[in-house]
Scaffold this motif. Structure first.
Motif, mmCIF file in Angstrom:
data_model
loop_
_atom_site.group_PDB
_atom_site.id
_atom_site.type_symbol
_atom_site.label_atom_id
_atom_site.label_comp_id
_atom_site.label_asym_id
_atom_site.label_seq_id
_atom_site.Cartn_x
_atom_site.Cartn_y
_atom_site.Cartn_z
ATOM 1 N N THR A 225 0.838 -1.044 -0.004
ATOM 2 C CA THR A 225 0.134 -0.021 -0.128
ATOM 3 C C THR A 225 0.780 1.159 0.017
ATOM 4 O O THR A 225 2.018 0.978 0.169
ATOM 5 N N GLN A 231 0.976 -6.423 0.841
ATOM 6 C CA GLN A 231 -0.125 -6.913 0.678
ATOM 7 C C GLN A 231 0.041 -8.336 -0.360
ATOM 8 O O GLN A 231 -0.778 -8.838 -1.153
ATOM 9 N N THR A 234 -2.804 -10.825 0.294
ATOM 10 C CA THR A 234 -4.215 -10.357 0.421
ATOM 11 C C THR A 234 -5.040 -11.118 -0.663
ATOM 12 O O THR A 234 -4.651 -11.672 -1.574
#
Length: 451
Positions: A225, A231, A234
């Motif tokens: 991010t 991430q 994710t």
């Protein structure tokens, strides 16, 4: 095709005698003295580089007396070698091919000569003709060029038009990834031994990592991010990676875990796959009838998308001048020639206009000969380069620029390690979930340096 061992190509002077290169900086004469000078050039083993290795002796060396010793390596080996040589200040090479990822990092470290002064003093080079995305991506913090583009590229989908026509399939000019997956299933086995699609599976941040990251971007994922939260595990990153791995496992090329750009180029040109998602620069080789069985029968489409309007990467293989060289004048002469309009014309006349190292100059796309040779892919290539947005390639803000990479020194190691695990998943040796959980831990360690 190239093997995985080092290939040395020595280009010697064509004429003996009284040629000496002055080493006084930009603009020094190459024809003053009694002897000859040689430079060492390290470059990636792509078709355009093999072409210049063949053409240099009887043109550049003949005209200047500068002997060029080329070392050509596969992409992963090249990246390791050039990083080692430049970062450790070994000084083995006078010129090296690097790209948009390395330039801002290495310029900040003080490892590269600026090249704007050389380009500005050579009126025939016409720096203003270089495409803006190439100039921006190869410039340092001071706005000066620190590498000269040899060719520029984005990414796109390439497909066998004959197979599609036989199956009654129309490939959209701007397809989605789901449409491509559906088509891959329909054309898998369309001809004996033919697979539906070729996607890079060879580990490496610039191999599998490049193509996969564009898929992650358009699926809504990102490596980090804007505030440096990792991430990699994710849902969006997992969805994209599972899609990619499933597609290549179900309908991809044989030996996919060992297939990079070179192997996919061979598979497509020899009609072993019906589609291929990769660099726009591959089109010139696919359209060369001397090496491609599919020349004249290739269709082109923009990089497939999901949540973004475009997803093509932005890259340039470019000539850089390490600060360690003691032959800056001779090396700069070679680089200016290799990135010139003159060299593009030479390739077109000697090897065929489809093989011109394009994607870097606006004037290339105005040449009637090139327009004819690149009629099927030139427009998509240029527009893909212009539409690529390194500052905003996904659906959320990013901490650095870069479509298919994260512009931090640690990404070279991080991207390679994570793609090693994903490549293992393609080979059936681990799961995507396990690969990304391990990758998340590595990414979190990197993120700590920036939080």
């Amino acid at each position: 095709m190239r093997t995985r061992r080092m290939i040395h190509v020595a280009v010697t002077a064509a004429a003996a005698g009284s040629l000496l290169v002055a080493c006084s900086g930009a603009g020094g004469s190459a024809n003053s003295g009694g002897g000859s000078e040689s430079i060492n050039v390290l470059m990636v083993g792509n078709p355009q580089m093999e072409d210049i290795a063949k053409l240099t002796k009887n043109t550049f060396t003949k005209d200047t007396g500068i002997k060029v010793n080329f070392t050509i390596l596969p992409e992963n080996e090249l990246r390791d070698k050039v990083t080692q040589d430049v970062a450790t200040q070994a000084g083995q090479y006078d010129v090296a091919t690097i790209g948009a990822y390395e330039v801002p990092i290495w310029e900040k470290n003080g490892w590269l000569h600026e090249l704007s002064s050389y380009a500005d003093e050579d009126a025939s080079f016409d720096k203003a003709d270089l495409l803006k995305p190439m100039v921006t991506s190869l410039s340092g913090s001071d706005g000066k060029l620190y590498a000269l583009p040899f060719y520029g590229e984005s990414s796109m989908l390439m497909y066998n038009k004959d197979v599609m026509e036989a199956k009654g399939i129309t490939v959209p000019e701007r397809p989605t990834w789901q449409q491509i997956a559906d088509i891959a299933a329909k054309v898998d086995g369309a001809e004996p031994g033919m697979r539906g699609i070729c996607l890079r599976g060879l580990a490496g941040w610039g191999e599998l990592g490049a193509s996969l990251t564009t898929v992650v971007n358009t699926f809504g994922g990102t490596w980090f991010t804007k505030d440096w939260k990792a991430q990699v595990n994710t849902p969006e990153f997992k969805k994209a990676t599972n899609f990619y791995v499933d597609l290549v496992r179900e309908h991809g090329e044989a030996g996919a875990a060992q297939a990079g750009f070179t192997e996919c180029l061979n598979a497509m040109s020899q009609k072993k796959v019906a589609m291929w998602y990769d660099a726009t620069s591959a089109a010139g080789s696919l359209e060369d009838p001397s090496s491609s069985k599919i020349a004249g029968h290739v269709g082109y489409a923009y990089a497939p998308t999901v949540e973004t309007k475009s997803s093509g990467w932005l890259w340039s293989w470019a000539w850089a001048l390490p600060k360690t060289t003691k032959k800056a004048d001779a090396a700069s002469k070679f680089m200016l020639w290799a990135s010139s309009k003159e060299y593009e014309k030479l390739v077109g006349e000697e090897l065929g206009w489809s093989r011109v190292p394009a994607g870097k100059r606006a004037s290339t796309y105005e040449l009637p000969e090139y327009q004819k040779a690149a009629a099927s892919f030139g427009d998509i290539t240029l527009k893909s380069i212009e539409q690529a947005d390194p500052a905003n390639p996904g659906v959320q803000p990013r901490p650095t620029v870069g479509v298919q990479y994260v512009a931090i020194p640690e990404f070279q190691d991080l991207g390679t390690k994570v793609t090693q695990e994903i490549s293992a998943a393609i080979a059936g040796k681990t799961s995507v979930d396990k690969a990304l959980e391990d990758g998340q831990k590595l990414a979190e360690d990197v993120a700590k340096n920036y939080q």
